[in-house]
Design a protein around this motif. Structure first.
Motif, PDB file in Angstrom:
ATOM      1  N   LEU A 119       0.844  -1.192   0.000  1.00  0.00           N
ATOM      2  CA  LEU A 119       0.000   0.000   0.000  1.00  0.00           C
ATOM      3  C   LEU A 119       0.878   1.240   0.000  1.00  0.00           C
ATOM      4  O   LEU A 119       1.997   1.213   0.524  1.00  0.00           O
ATOM      5  CB  LEU A 119      -0.893   0.029   1.243  1.00  0.00           C
ATOM      6  CG  LEU A 119      -1.948  -1.067   1.355  1.00  0.00           C
ATOM      7  CD1 LEU A 119      -2.626  -0.986   2.713  1.00  0.00           C
ATOM      8  CD2 LEU A 119      -2.981  -0.903   0.259  1.00  0.00           C
ATOM      9  N   PRO A 120       0.372   2.313  -0.565  1.00  0.00           N
ATOM     10  CA  PRO A 120       1.134   3.567  -0.476  1.00  0.00           C
ATOM     11  C   PRO A 120       1.334   3.935   0.999  1.00  0.00           C
ATOM     12  O   PRO A 120       0.435   3.784   1.810  1.00  0.00           O
ATOM     13  CB  PRO A 120       0.230   4.596  -1.158  1.00  0.00           C
ATOM     14  CG  PRO A 120      -0.750   3.805  -1.949  1.00  0.00           C
ATOM     15  CD  PRO A 120      -0.860   2.464  -1.298  1.00  0.00           C
ATOM     16  N   GLY A 121       2.504   4.368   1.326  1.00  0.00           N
ATOM     17  CA  GLY A 121       2.797   4.706   2.713  1.00  0.00           C
ATOM     18  C   GLY A 121       3.551   3.598   3.420  1.00  0.00           C
ATOM     19  O   GLY A 121       3.583   3.544   4.629  1.00  0.00           O
ATOM     20  N   ALA A 122       4.114   2.657   2.668  1.00  0.00           N
ATOM     21  CA  ALA A 122       5.005   1.609   3.174  1.00  0.00           C
ATOM     22  C   ALA A 122       4.308   0.486   3.936  1.00  0.00           C
ATOM     23  O   ALA A 122       4.954  -0.324   4.560  1.00  0.00           O
ATOM     24  CB  ALA A 122       6.115   2.215   4.027  1.00  0.00           C
ATOM     25  N   LYS A 123       2.998   0.407   3.916  1.00  0.00           N
ATOM     26  CA  LYS A 123       2.296  -0.701   4.568  1.00  0.00           C
ATOM     27  C   LYS A 123       2.239  -1.869   3.605  1.00  0.00           C
ATOM     28  O   LYS A 123       1.825  -1.735   2.458  1.00  0.00           O
ATOM     29  CB  LYS A 123       0.880  -0.262   4.970  1.00  0.00           C
ATOM     30  CG  LYS A 123       0.011  -1.362   5.531  1.00  0.00           C
ATOM     31  CD  LYS A 123       0.506  -1.861   6.861  1.00  0.00           C
ATOM     32  CE  LYS A 123      -0.450  -2.946   7.361  1.00  0.00           C
ATOM     33  NZ  LYS A 123       0.152  -3.797   8.324  1.00  0.00           N
ATOM     34  N   THR A 124       2.666  -3.037   4.072  1.00  0.00           N
ATOM     35  CA  THR A 124       2.638  -4.249   3.267  1.00  0.00           C
ATOM     36  C   THR A 124       1.630  -5.217   3.862  1.00  0.00           C
ATOM     37  O   THR A 124       1.628  -5.469   5.060  1.00  0.00           O
ATOM     38  CB  THR A 124       4.028  -4.914   3.230  1.00  0.00           C
ATOM     39  OG1 THR A 124       4.967  -3.975   2.684  1.00  0.00           O
ATOM     40  CG2 THR A 124       4.015  -6.163   2.390  1.00  0.00           C
TER      41      THR A 124
END
Length: 168
Positions: A119-124
């Protein structure tokens, strides 16, 4: 004299209750998935470690929404009785969720590669974990619906027997 009982009130799987419960359970599932993700991110829990705490968080939301909307039990004046029965069913269903989530996770790890969604914002997001969690919740949904419909929000006499046993 012939007595006719309406099948709409006696059927376990009537459309109105099933749709209402699906919407309520869906909300609980979203709360559970978000709680699980936050517990993993904030407290460093693993997927398996986050199942029960997130399940317990969703219980509070689940009871309130189920009582108010799913089985039209908002005016029963038996909230304490329903809470105890709801909790008993929820514990059983928690084990169902845990069992099927863990089982499908073991199968996923043995036979499939890990898929991740960034996800945008470094969330995997680990897609395998998410799918396994949904599988566990699906089995739990079935047991929850049947037990809440036939036990929690129905006067069965169980609560009175349990109360008498505790008081003796």
């Amino acid at each position: 004299m012939k007595v006719v009982i309406s099948t709409a009130t006696t059927k376990v799987f009537n459309k109105k209750d099933l749709v209402a419960y699906f919407l309520v359970a869906g909300t609980g599932a979203v709360v559970q998935l978000i709680s699980s993700s936050l517990l993993q991110d904030w407290f460093g829990l693993t997927f398996q470690q986050s199942i029960w705490p997130s399940y317990l968080v969703s219980l509070i939301v689940g009871f309130t929404l189920t009582k108010l909307f799913a089985f039209d039990a908002r005016r029963t004046n038996q909230t304490r009785r329903e809470m105890i029965k709801f909790f008993m069913v929820a514990i059983f269903s928690g084990f169902v969720t845990d069992l099927f989530a863990r089982l499908s996770y073991m199968i996923s790890n043995a036979y499939f590669q890990t898929y991740e969604f960034h996800l945008p914002g470094a969330k995997t997001i680990n897609v395998n974990e998410m799918v396994c969690y949904v599988i566990g919740m699906g089995f739990s949904f079935m047991s929850n619906y049947i037990l809440h419909k036939t036990f929690t929000f129905k006067s069965t006499g169980f609560y009175d027997r349990l109360k008498n046993l505790i008081e003796d």
